[in-house]
Scaffold this motif. Structure first.
Motif: not given
Length: 738
Positions: A221-230, A464-479
């Motif tokens: 799954l590419g590591g723990s970024w999926m846990a952060a996404l979920a 995880l660093g890539l997710y937190r930098t580029f995707l996490q702000p958008c996901v949190r804003a939408a959730a």
């Protein structure tokens, strides 16, 4: 003659094949209605269970003693006292037992799910029993460290409540609770007594190829970024049903077919058992986003616990070598979630030699079941009546074992058993000495395997660093809370509860139909061939799904090995940057540990020649035991009776003396033995009586043979020569207590 009309059943007019088919069609349709009704009842049970303030599946009554939600750093954990069943006598002098269930997607209570359980066995043996459970929703911002510290506070309360107990509380940590218990014992080694970790993963990278594919999930799954996404999609919470789904995916034949088929095929007899178990299996609980991220980063993917790479917020290194309590590791070859390699691998991660382990004063007992599955370790009545009952009844013996590695070998009591009256129950458990090589033969450590998983850890950090930098702000804003609610409802592990509940208009009439079916139940006749055909189809379906699982697991493993064995991937992850550097940190001997060891050596050497008759007796027993094949409950029963007869020292004092004498014998056995005569009084009766006590203990399981017999003979010669009379101003001997 008047005409008489005969009433003939339509079935009687049918040929046998048609009659059998008609019977089976009625039976199958009735079972289908009853099956739907059981699923409807399961859904209603699920929502009723969820609505409880503190849902659990404990068979016993409880009284909440401490609520972690009221602590300075609140956590959703509670300490409860288990009310003994009527007729169960609890001995206040016996150490308390504390059972902690895993928070791995399911709710609490599985350790006391039935009378024959971990909790039930402890109370049956007369121990006061406590349970540490949790509520479905985490407290905002709670951390794993907060939970461990709360559990330490719970233990302090238990110790305070049992001042008469002859020993610190025994803690049972099931599955994921096992690593939390080990962390607690490493941080606060003075608190717990013996620790039993059942099906507990402690070395997450360990395993065997072509078996146990679950350990590959993080890398694929590419590591723990999926846990952060979920967690982000869950609006700050991680849905525990994802973890349940992971377990179910391991065995698609059972999840997709067997579980439901067995209920449908035997619905008249299986309904209540199915509903009882599903109360726990479907009782999903959530984790805080920070908790699951810590677990995945530090443990599942990072595998940092077994090599002392985790530190607390106040800078304390969590080193499992600091644990001073005996550790019992119970695992099974049939467990595909926590295989023996993951349960025992931490031992060879931490220690290079038996001397290192002994120097740390650590006692490790392991038992490997032949075939029981992961859940069976906690819920199987057979396992409870054998393994858990034996661990419980032998817990004081385990507590005084000399430091080292032992295997718990459980054998049935036979007609030729020596001194059977010394062993309660139907089993005799012996603790046989083992070496690190025995553990390595089970774990089969491999640097190549370590290199692959170390690469996964680096890749996970990058992703995880890539997710937190580029995707996490958008996901949190939408959730939102609403989107998280619907994601939970549509989860494959959650959706069936909604579909089959009374809230579904299509299920409204099922209960009424089921009542009619029960009143008019028409099972097939014994000679009907259709159930055999039905069973054959089920066997074929199971084999098909098992074959698909084998093909899937083979493909996943090969994909993992192809990616993470590639030198290019390892180099890009920085794993080949420093020649000669291992894949991960190995626990070294820090300066403070070296200083401590040197100080202990000097202290032990200074005390080798000091002691009295009791010291000589304990040293002799340890010396003989070091040459034997192990000890069992019969040895301890004799020791217990002698303690009751003479009252020389308490269990805690004897445990301390055993360890001191082991260190003396390990450091300089000849000097330690040569010092024994000087400890003996001139009174021949005292020496003879003490020697008789030694013989009684070492002969409890039969006359010593081999090396143990030679050592006993040497001790007998030593006891024949008393020390200088000037040392003894009076006649000193072991005196019986009144």
């Amino acid at each position: 003659m008047p005409h008489t009309a005969l009433s003939v059943s339509p079935l009687a007019l049918m040929t046998a094949p048609v009659r059998h088919a008609w019977e089976y069609a009625i039976d199958a349709s009735q079972r289908t209605v009853l099956f739907w009704d059981v699923l409807r009842r399961r859904s209603n049970q699920y929502y009723k269970h969820r609505s409880r303030k503190v849902p659990h599946v404990l068979h016993f009554g409880v009284e909440v003693i401490l609520d972690g939600r009221t602590f300075e750093k609140p956590v959703n954990y509670m300490l409860a006292w288990i009310e003994p069943p009527e007729g169960t006598a609890i001995d206040p002098r016996k150490r308390p037992f504390v059972v902690i269930d895993p928070r791995a997607g399911h709710g609490p209570g599985i350790g006391g799910f039935k009378l024959d359980s971990e909790v039930g066995m402890a109370m049956r043996a007369g121990h006061p029993c406590y349970f540490i459970g949790f509520t479905p929703n985490p407290m905002p911002g709670q951390t794993i460290e907060d939970i461990v510290r709360a559990e330490a506070a719970f233990l302090e309360e238990i110790v305070e409540r049992h001042p008469q107990a002859e020993g610190r509380p025994c803690i049972v940590g099931n599955c994921q609770a096992g690593w939390a218990v080990m962390m607690l014992a490493a941080m606060r080694p003075e608190l717990p007594g013996p620790i039993i970790v059942a099906g507990a993963p402690l070395s997450y990278w360990a395993g065997l190829e072509r078996r146990y594919p679950m350990r590959y999930s993080g890398g694929l799954l590419g590591g723990s970024w999926m846990a952060a996404l979920a967690s982000d999609l869950g609006n700050g919470k991680f849905d525990g049903s994802y973890l349940v789904g992971n377990f179910e995916n391991l065995n698609p034949a059972n999840t997709i077919w067997n579980k439901n088929y067995n209920l449908w095929a035997k619905v008249d007899a299986e309904a209540e058992r199915f509903l009882e178990f599903e109360t726990w299996w479907g009782g999903h609980v959530d984790l805080d986003a920070g908790e699951i991220q810590w677990i995945v980063d530090k443990l599942f993917v990072g595998n940092r616990l077994a090599t002392a790479e985790i530190t607390t917020s106040d800078g304390i290194r969590i080193d499992l070598r600091n644990i001073r309590s005996p550790i019992v590791c119970f695992c099974s070859e049939g467990d595909n979630i926590t295989p023996p390699q993951q349960a025992l691998g931490w031992i060879v991660d931490l220690y290079d030699s038996e001397d290192d382990l002994t120097a740390n004063g650590q006692t490790i007992v392991y038992a490997v079941h032949e075939n029981i599955g992961h859940l069976g370790i906690f819920v199987s009545a057979g396992v409870a009546r054998k393994e858990h009952e034996e661990f419980t009844s032998n817990i004081d013996l385990i507590d005084i074992l000399t430091p080292g590695i032992y295997e718990a070998v459980i054998s049935p009591k036979a007609h030729d058993t020596v001194n059977p009256e010394l062993a309660d129950g139907n089993w005799i458990t012996s603790f046989e000495p083992r070496t690190l090589d025995d553990i390595r033969a089970i774990v089969r450590p491999s640097e190549e395997n370590e290199l692959r998983f170390a690469t996964v850890r680096r890749v996970s950090d990058i992703n995880l660093g890539l997710y937190r930098t580029f995707l996490q702000p958008c996901v949190r804003a939408a959730a939102t809370e609403q989107s998280a609610f619907w994601m939970h409802k549509l989860n494959p592990s959650e959706l069936p509860f909604e579909v089959f509940s009374d809230s579904n208009p299509l299920m409204n009439r099922v209960a009424g139909y089921a009542d009619v079916v029960r009143e008019n139940r028409m099972p097939v006749s014994p000679d009907n061939p259709w159930p055999a055909l039905q069973e054959s189809f089920s066997i074929w379906m199971t084999a098909l799904l098992d074959a698909w699982r084998s093909w899937r697991d083979w493909g996943l493993e090969n994909a993992f090995l192809a990616v993470y064995s590639a030198p290019l991937v390892q180099a890009m992850a920085g794993m080949r940057a420093t020649p000669g550097e291992g894949p991960r940190r190995r626990p070294g001997i820090e300066p403070e540990r070296i200083k401590f060891v040197k100080g202990r050596i000097a202290e032990i050497k200074a005390g080798i020649a000091k002691g009295d008759l009791v010291t000589a007796a304990v040293r002799s027993l340890v010396y003989i035991a070091m040459g034997g094949t192990g000890v069992d409950k019969r040895h301890f029963e004799v020791l217990r009776r002698i303690h009751a007869e003479y009252g020389v020292m308490s269990l805690a004092e004897y445990k301390k003396a055993v360890r001191e004498q082991l260190f003396s014998l390990t450091l300089d056995s000849e000097a330690a033995l040569a010092a024994i005569p000087a400890m003996l009084p001139p009174n021949a009766d005292a020496r003879r009586e003490t020697l008789d006590v030694i013989r009684r203990i070492v002969s409890a399981a039969g006359k010593p043979t081999g090396e143990a017999a030679k050592r006993l003979a040497r001790v007998e010669k030593l006891f024949a020569t008393p020390g200088p009379a000037s040392k003894w101003k009076g006649q000193i001997r072991v005196v019986k207590t009144d």
